[in-house]
Write a protein that holds these residues in place. Sequence first.
Motif, short mmCIF file in Angstrom:
data_model
loop_
_atom_site.label_atom_id
_atom_site.label_comp_id
_atom_site.label_asym_id
_atom_site.label_seq_id
_atom_site.Cartn_x
_atom_site.Cartn_y
_atom_site.Cartn_z
N ASP A 13 128.33 -46.98 -51.74
CA ASP A 13 129.51 -47.72 -52.20
C ASP A 13 129.58 -49.06 -51.47
OD1 ASP A 13 131.91 -48.73 -53.06
OD2 ASP A 13 133.14 -47.09 -52.26
N ALA A 14 129.08 -50.07 -52.15
CA ALA A 14 129.06 -51.42 -51.61
C ALA A 14 129.97 -52.33 -52.44
CB ALA A 14 127.64 -51.95 -51.58
N SER A 15 131.06 -51.77 -52.90
CA SER A 15 131.99 -52.52 -53.75
C SER A 15 132.42 -53.81 -53.07
CB SER A 15 133.23 -51.67 -54.04
OG SER A 15 132.87 -50.50 -54.73
N GLY A 16 132.35 -54.88 -53.83
CA GLY A 16 132.76 -56.18 -53.33
C GLY A 16 131.69 -56.96 -52.59
N MET A 17 130.56 -56.34 -52.32
CA MET A 17 129.49 -57.05 -51.62
C MET A 17 128.67 -57.87 -52.61
SD MET A 17 127.95 -54.58 -48.70
CE MET A 17 128.93 -54.07 -47.31
N THR A 18 127.98 -58.86 -52.06
CA THR A 18 127.10 -59.70 -52.86
C THR A 18 125.68 -59.55 -52.34
OG1 THR A 18 128.88 -61.29 -53.19
CG2 THR A 18 126.65 -62.06 -53.65
N VAL A 19 124.75 -59.33 -53.27
CA VAL A 19 123.34 -59.18 -52.95
C VAL A 19 122.60 -60.42 -53.44
CG1 VAL A 19 121.25 -57.81 -53.32
CG2 VAL A 19 123.48 -56.68 -53.25
N GLY A 20 121.96 -61.13 -52.54
CA GLY A 20 121.10 -62.23 -52.94
C GLY A 20 119.70 -61.69 -53.16
N VAL A 21 119.16 -61.89 -54.34
CA VAL A 21 117.81 -61.40 -54.65
C VAL A 21 116.93 -62.60 -54.94
CG1 VAL A 21 116.40 -59.88 -56.08
CG2 VAL A 21 118.82 -59.33 -55.72
N ALA A 49 125.06 -59.30 -57.96
CA ALA A 49 123.77 -59.90 -57.62
C ALA A 49 123.75 -61.39 -57.93
CB ALA A 49 122.65 -59.20 -58.37
N VAL A 50 123.16 -62.15 -57.02
CA VAL A 50 122.87 -63.57 -57.20
C VAL A 50 121.35 -63.67 -57.16
CG1 VAL A 50 123.07 -65.87 -56.18
CG2 VAL A 50 125.00 -64.27 -56.06
N VAL A 51 120.74 -64.26 -58.18
CA VAL A 51 119.29 -64.26 -58.32
C VAL A 51 118.71 -65.66 -58.17
CG1 VAL A 51 117.38 -63.78 -59.91
CG2 VAL A 51 119.34 -62.22 -59.80
N ALA A 52 117.60 -65.73 -57.45
CA ALA A 52 116.82 -66.97 -57.33
C ALA A 52 115.35 -66.62 -57.52
CB ALA A 52 117.04 -67.62 -55.97
N ARG A 53 114.59 -67.54 -58.11
CA ARG A 53 113.16 -67.32 -58.31
C ARG A 53 112.39 -68.41 -57.57
NH1 ARG A 53 111.92 -63.39 -62.36
NH2 ARG A 53 109.93 -63.39 -61.28
N VAL A 54 111.23 -68.05 -57.05
CA VAL A 54 110.33 -68.98 -56.39
C VAL A 54 108.91 -68.75 -56.90
CG1 VAL A 54 111.73 -69.18 -54.30
CG2 VAL A 54 109.96 -67.42 -54.42
N ALA A 55 108.03 -69.68 -56.63
CA ALA A 55 106.66 -69.59 -57.14
C ALA A 55 105.92 -68.38 -56.59
CB ALA A 55 105.89 -70.87 -56.83
N GLY A 56 105.85 -68.27 -55.27
CA GLY A 56 105.08 -67.19 -54.66
C GLY A 56 105.77 -66.61 -53.45
N SER A 57 105.11 -65.67 -52.80
CA SER A 57 105.72 -64.97 -51.68
C SER A 57 105.95 -65.85 -50.46
CB SER A 57 104.88 -63.74 -51.31
OG SER A 57 104.96 -62.79 -52.36
N VAL A 58 105.11 -66.84 -50.24
CA VAL A 58 105.29 -67.73 -49.08
C VAL A 58 106.63 -68.45 -49.16
CG1 VAL A 58 104.41 -69.81 -47.95
CG2 VAL A 58 102.84 -67.99 -48.62
N GLU A 59 107.11 -68.71 -50.37
CA GLU A 59 108.37 -69.42 -50.54
C GLU A 59 109.60 -68.52 -50.40
OE1 GLU A 59 105.05 -71.55 -51.98
OE2 GLU A 59 105.76 -69.67 -52.85
N ARG A 69 123.03 -67.03 -46.08
CA ARG A 69 124.19 -67.81 -45.64
C ARG A 69 125.38 -67.65 -46.58
NH1 ARG A 69 120.47 -72.73 -43.48
NH2 ARG A 69 119.99 -71.73 -41.50
N ARG A 70 125.15 -67.15 -47.80
CA ARG A 70 126.27 -66.99 -48.73
C ARG A 70 126.45 -65.58 -49.28
NH1 ARG A 70 124.71 -69.04 -54.76
NH2 ARG A 70 126.54 -67.83 -55.27
N CYS A 71 125.52 -64.66 -48.97
CA CYS A 71 125.58 -63.29 -49.48
C CYS A 71 125.67 -62.30 -48.33
CB CYS A 71 124.33 -62.99 -50.32
SG CYS A 71 124.13 -64.05 -51.77
N ASP A 72 126.09 -61.09 -48.65
CA ASP A 72 126.18 -60.04 -47.63
C ASP A 72 124.82 -59.49 -47.24
OD1 ASP A 72 129.15 -59.76 -47.41
OD2 ASP A 72 128.93 -59.34 -49.55
#
Length: 166
Positions: A13-21, A49-59, A69-72
């Motif tokens: 139960d993580a109600s109210g939390m934000t996950v940055g993916v 969920a807040v989603v961001a995409r990057v080119a590869g794993s190094v990024e 800095r903005r998600c739980d």
Amino acid sequence: MAGFGEPGTTPVDASGMTVGVVAARWHGELTDHMLDRAVAAAQACGAQAVVARVAGSVELPVVAQALARRCDVVVALGVVVRGATAHFDYVCRSVTDGLTRIALDEGKPVAHGVLTVDTLDQARDRAGLPGSAEDKGWSATVAALDAALAIRGVSTGGNKRVGFGG
């Protein structure tokens, strides 16, 4: 892949939390699915969920830091397949060290959902596809949220057990 010892992947139960993916686009057929599973796990736990995409794993680490800095919690997803050169070792070390540093510096759980494998078949078996032995997108998200709840429990001075089965 060990194939044993996983603590469980039941939603918490993580109600109210934000996950940055943050997910790499490299090996997109796998990371796209892992991303979908991570978002589904966040929703099953009552988190956004807040989603961001990057080119590869190094990024992944630099964007994971911005998300922290903005998600739980943060979940980093990628696939690194061993090749014939030492590049695999450098990428895996860089990503692992970066994600660990972010978690400690920001005081927030950062799940390492980067598959580091010898073959694409091993990656498919961990990516949560139908018939896969593991579902790293889902399990990494639940684990990160579980850790955030444990931190919250420790921070509030409660003396009850926290975490899976707490």
